[in-house]
Design an enzyme around this catalytic site. Sequence first.
Site, PDB file in Angstrom:
ATOM      1  N   TYR A 161       0.862  -1.188   0.000  1.00  0.00           N
ATOM      2  CA  TYR A 161       0.000   0.000   0.000  1.00  0.00           C
ATOM      3  C   TYR A 161       0.895   1.233   0.000  1.00  0.00           C
ATOM      4  O   TYR A 161       1.715   1.407   0.899  1.00  0.00           O
ATOM      5  CB  TYR A 161      -0.925   0.013   1.222  1.00  0.00           C
ATOM      6  CG  TYR A 161      -1.831   1.227   1.216  1.00  0.00           C
ATOM      7  CD1 TYR A 161      -2.940   1.275   0.383  1.00  0.00           C
ATOM      8  CD2 TYR A 161      -1.545   2.341   2.003  1.00  0.00           C
ATOM      9  CE1 TYR A 161      -3.757   2.405   0.335  1.00  0.00           C
ATOM     10  CE2 TYR A 161      -2.360   3.475   1.966  1.00  0.00           C
ATOM     11  CZ  TYR A 161      -3.457   3.489   1.131  1.00  0.00           C
ATOM     12  OH  TYR A 161      -4.264   4.605   1.075  1.00  0.00           O
ATOM     13  N   ASP A 242       9.478   2.914   0.557  1.00  0.00           N
ATOM     14  CA  ASP A 242       8.357   3.648   1.129  1.00  0.00           C
ATOM     15  C   ASP A 242       8.432   3.476   2.641  1.00  0.00           C
ATOM     16  O   ASP A 242       8.093   2.425   3.178  1.00  0.00           O
ATOM     17  CB  ASP A 242       7.041   3.076   0.564  1.00  0.00           C
ATOM     18  CG  ASP A 242       5.814   3.760   1.159  1.00  0.00           C
ATOM     19  OD1 ASP A 242       5.929   4.373   2.243  1.00  0.00           O
ATOM     20  OD2 ASP A 242       4.741   3.650   0.550  1.00  0.00           O
ATOM     21  N   LYS A 269       3.168  10.812   7.314  1.00  0.00           N
ATOM     22  CA  LYS A 269       2.578  10.615   8.641  1.00  0.00           C
ATOM     23  C   LYS A 269       3.263  11.382   9.784  1.00  0.00           C
ATOM     24  O   LYS A 269       2.924  12.518  10.038  1.00  0.00           O
ATOM     25  CB  LYS A 269       2.522   9.115   8.945  1.00  0.00           C
ATOM     26  CG  LYS A 269       1.604   8.365   7.944  1.00  0.00           C
ATOM     27  CD  LYS A 269       1.232   7.007   8.430  1.00  0.00           C
ATOM     28  CE  LYS A 269       0.549   6.135   7.414  1.00  0.00           C
ATOM     29  NZ  LYS A 269      -0.885   6.366   7.291  1.00  0.00           N
TER      30      LYS A 269
HETATM   31  C1  PLP Z   1       3.335   2.615   3.565  1.00  0.00           C
HETATM   32  C2  PLP Z   1       2.422   3.728   3.180  1.00  0.00           C
HETATM   33  N1  PLP Z   1       2.718   4.462   2.110  1.00  0.00           N
HETATM   34  C3  PLP Z   1       1.948   5.500   1.735  1.00  0.00           C
HETATM   35  C4  PLP Z   1       0.810   5.815   2.427  1.00  0.00           C
HETATM   36  C5  PLP Z   1      -0.049   6.959   1.974  1.00  0.00           C
HETATM   37  O1  PLP Z   1       0.114   8.042   2.815  1.00  0.00           O
HETATM   38  P1  PLP Z   1      -1.064   9.137   2.888  1.00  0.00           P
HETATM   39  O2  PLP Z   1      -2.213   8.489   3.540  1.00  0.00           O
HETATM   40  O3  PLP Z   1      -0.449  10.256   3.681  1.00  0.00           O
HETATM   41  O4  PLP Z   1      -1.335   9.542   1.478  1.00  0.00           O
HETATM   42  C6  PLP Z   1       0.465   5.083   3.554  1.00  0.00           C
HETATM   43  C7  PLP Z   1      -0.747   5.414   4.324  1.00  0.00           C
HETATM   44  O5  PLP Z   1      -1.238   4.675   5.113  1.00  0.00           O
HETATM   45  C8  PLP Z   1       1.294   4.011   3.951  1.00  0.00           C
HETATM   46  O6  PLP Z   1       0.989   3.245   5.009  1.00  0.00           O
END
Ligand code: PLP
Length: 423
Positions: A161, A242, A269
């Site tokens: 994700y 990520d 976050k």
């Molecule tokens: C690993 C990861 N990457 C990207 C995102 C996306 O971040 P945002 O919700 O700030 O767009 C999330 C959100 O939960 C995440 O857990």
Amino acid sequence: MTFHTDTLTAELSRAEEDFRRRTPQSADALTRASRVLPGGNTRSSLWTAPYPLSITGGEGCRITDADGHTYFDFLGEFTAGIYGHTCPSLEQAVTAAHRAGFGLSSHTPYEVALAEELAARFPSIDLLRFTNSGTEANLMALTAARLVTGRKRIVVFAGGYHGGVLTFGNGNAPVNVPFDFAVLPYNDAEAAAREFAASGDRIAAVLVEPMQGAGGCVVGSAEFLQTLRDLCDDSGAWLIFDEVQTARMAPGGAQERLGITPDMTTLGKIFGGGLAFGAFGGRQSVMARFDPAHPDPIPHAGTFNNNRLTMAAGLEAVRNHLTPEALAALYERGEAFRAALNERFAANGGAFHVTGMGSIMNIHGKGEDAALRLDRLRLLHFRMMERGYYFAARGLIALSFPVGETEMTGFLDALDAVLIAGR
Ligand SMILES: Cc1ncc(COP(=O)(O)O)c(C=O)c1O
């Protein structure tokens, strides 16, 4: 109550009825919300049947629902809420930035200071750019990889994700951006090697979470992640970590723990100190194209990229909360808590187990049948909420700084009671 297959359905409907009886104001809140928001929702991941709790306030690691019940919050805003729900120093930082003027129509010192702090922490980051979300950070990182390498294909992993339009829980989702994605099995180095053997010269980037967070806290093996590093080195593709969730594992994120340096890192976050945040960064050579004075620059706009309130909160958070000592202690607390949870589950019928890394973990129902696993988890979730402990219906737990020994012991005791009743 029981987690046994034969009576599970009946127990689950009883638990759901109890939930409805306890939380009528949350049901009403959803009805009202549904008049202006589709399904009463503006963030799909918050939906849980029969309806999510309407939370009206919080303090420290506690939250209160619309019916006045308080819960110890073990979800921590899906990992973004590492500071708990009230934090005087973050409040002060935001207030000070507000008083000194916000929306200043140009560069401000805060963004430079925050960028300096982050670049000093992450081995992979010399230069970075801020965005408003992790999704945006990943989109920009992928776009840069495609433009700079001149290739189109992106390797991602099933269960991954990376944002609302980069979601691979069930293959390549219809809502995703229309990139040429190869969705490979996670933790399968051989499958990655096969993909590179077949299409290496077409692959712009590999985008991977060191631990799949939304995918159920599945930890990437060091061998797998190192193989990805080697495959990218051999083929000229970019390795993008990520670290939107895993950045909290050490001052330099999971990459510091692993000793693997990606070409680019995406963040989100926690670094906004409670406000909307994202960032992507990498080596000088990788990020050079974002210099507006570059002969062939990659434009990257965003009104709120350097939002002064966010930058001020992020700076305060990094300097005074996300210290090496605090992150190490939180990591250890999480490791101990996950071990304790697994012990309790094993000692009480073995219907669940927990995976994860440091302070982020996921409870999974056990059993061959996926529906059965989910039902077990739903029942556990309802019964733990009744006892005043809140985590995601999908099993996610993310500890925040204010969650201490007392709260963790309370959680384990409540869990024991629920499991013993369910034998
Ligand atoms: C690993 C990861 N990457 C990207 C995102 C996306 O971040 P945002 O919700 O700030 O767009 C999330 C959100 O939960 C995440 O857990």
